[in-house]
Scaffold this active site. Structure first.
Site, PDB file in Angstrom:
ATOM      1  N   HIS A  93      60.249  14.517  26.590  1.00  0.00           N
ATOM      2  CA  HIS A  93      59.556  14.086  27.710  1.00  0.00           C
ATOM      3  C   HIS A  93      60.198  14.773  28.950  1.00  0.00           C
ATOM      4  CE1 HIS A  93      58.494  11.290  30.879  1.00  0.00           C
ATOM      5  NE2 HIS A  93      57.467  10.947  29.995  1.00  0.00           N
ATOM      6  N   GLU A 165      51.668  16.542  29.933  1.00  0.00           N
ATOM      7  CA  GLU A 165      52.090  15.721  30.957  1.00  0.00           C
ATOM      8  C   GLU A 165      52.608  16.686  32.182  1.00  0.00           C
ATOM      9  OE1 GLU A 165      54.374  12.494  30.274  1.00  0.00           O
ATOM     10  OE2 GLU A 165      53.175  12.169  28.407  1.00  0.00           O
TER      11      GLU A 165
HETATM   12  P1  PGA Z   1      53.535   7.248  34.404  1.00  0.00           P
HETATM   13  O1  PGA Z   1      54.268   7.682  33.483  1.00  0.00           O
HETATM   14  O2  PGA Z   1      52.129   6.550  33.935  1.00  0.00           O
HETATM   15  O3  PGA Z   1      54.258   6.042  35.306  1.00  0.00           O
HETATM   16  O4  PGA Z   1      53.266   8.408  35.666  1.00  0.00           O
HETATM   17  C1  PGA Z   1      53.683   8.401  32.492  1.00  0.00           C
HETATM   18  C2  PGA Z   1      54.758   9.004  31.446  1.00  0.00           C
HETATM   19  O5  PGA Z   1      55.847   9.183  31.687  1.00  0.00           O
HETATM   20  O6  PGA Z   1      54.352   9.505  30.473  1.00  0.00           O
END
Ligand code: PGA
Length: 259
Positions: A93, A165
């Site tokens: 992540h 992401e």
């Molecule tokens: P968020 O986080 O929805 O708060 O932007 C998403 C993530 O970390 O996958």
């Protein structure tokens, strides 16, 4: 047919008691034909699994060590995750890369460990992509994903979940952009097809994560190349999370009625 996967990523929020209460409130209210999971801090996972019982709710780890066991003070053993029935782990992540300096090489080793233990890795990658033209055809290579996938066989890649992401979208103040989510996921799928063949690209689940909320979830998950989403902030409130799941369910019904 790829089953949509919706994951609440709580990060380091909610204590064990709150996590268990949340599980009890949702585990028997999950939409059909969608896999729903909650990625919680490691301390809560065992109790959450107990609370989830035989329901379809997936309890997901946010990290795990590359080593199976040994002198690694403070690490989370994926063998122990497997023992308590955790079947997915988020790896690489953005926050692990940025705050804890995880490298592609380390994430690649973690992916192999997870696969070895029968845990599905959810490999996160951001938008660092390079486009190159080969024989008049445009190819997209992902700087974070390529070194991880290069260690894997086509069979192993097929078992992964990949989550796109973009760093500008995670934790952002603006809503997610469904069109950009689709383009990113489509390019990742194309790059999997280029390297591992069309069948693998057709099987692998590709999610989008970054500022998804009730306003955007249906459009994002309804995009052809997006197979689900990782939801951070908007998943912390149980009613809000249930409303998002319900809206997917309703959308599905509407599609069926239209047919
Ligand atoms: P968020 O986080 O929805 O708060 O932007 C998403 C993530 O970390 O996958």
């Amino acid at each position: 047919m790829r089953t949509p996967l919706i994951i609440a990523n709580w990060k380091m929020n909610k204590n064990v008691h709150e996590s268990v209460e949340f599980v009890k409130m949702i585990c028997n209210r999950l939409p059909a034909n969608v896999t729903v999971g909650i990625a919680a801090q490691a301390l809560a996972l065992y109790s959450m699994k107990q609370a989830a019982g035989n329901s379809r709710l997936q309890v997901i780890a946010q990290n795990g060590a590359a080593a199976i066991s040994g002198p690694y003070t403070g690490e989370i053993s994926m063998q122990s995750l497997a023992e308590i029935g955790v079947s997915y782990v988020i790896l690489g992540h953005l926050e692990r890369r940025r705050l804890f300096h995880e490298s592609n090489a380390e994430i690649a080793r973690k992916v192999l460990t997870a696969l070895h233990l029968g845990i599905t890795p959810i490999v996160c990658t951001d938008e660092e992509q390079i486009s190159l033209e080969v024989d008049g055809k445009l190819h997209h290579a992902f700087r974070q994903l390529a070194p991880i996938l290069q260690n894997l066989s086509a069979d192993q890649v097929q078992k992964l979940v990949i989550s796109y992401e973009p760093q500008w979208a995670v934790g952002a103040s603006q809503d997610a952009k469904p069109a950009l989510a689709e383009v990113g996921c489509q390019r990742i799928r194309q790059s999997v097809a280029d390297n591992f063949g069309a069948t693998v690209a057709d099987q692998v689940r590709i999610l989008y994560g970054g500022s998804v909320n009730q306003q955007t979830i249906c459009q994002i998950v309804g995009s052809p190349n997006v197979d689900g989403t990782l939801i951070g902030r908007a998943s912390l409130d149980v009613n809000n999370f249930l409303r998002m799941l319900n809206c997917l369910q309703t959308k599905k019904k509407q599609k069926l009625t239209a047919i």
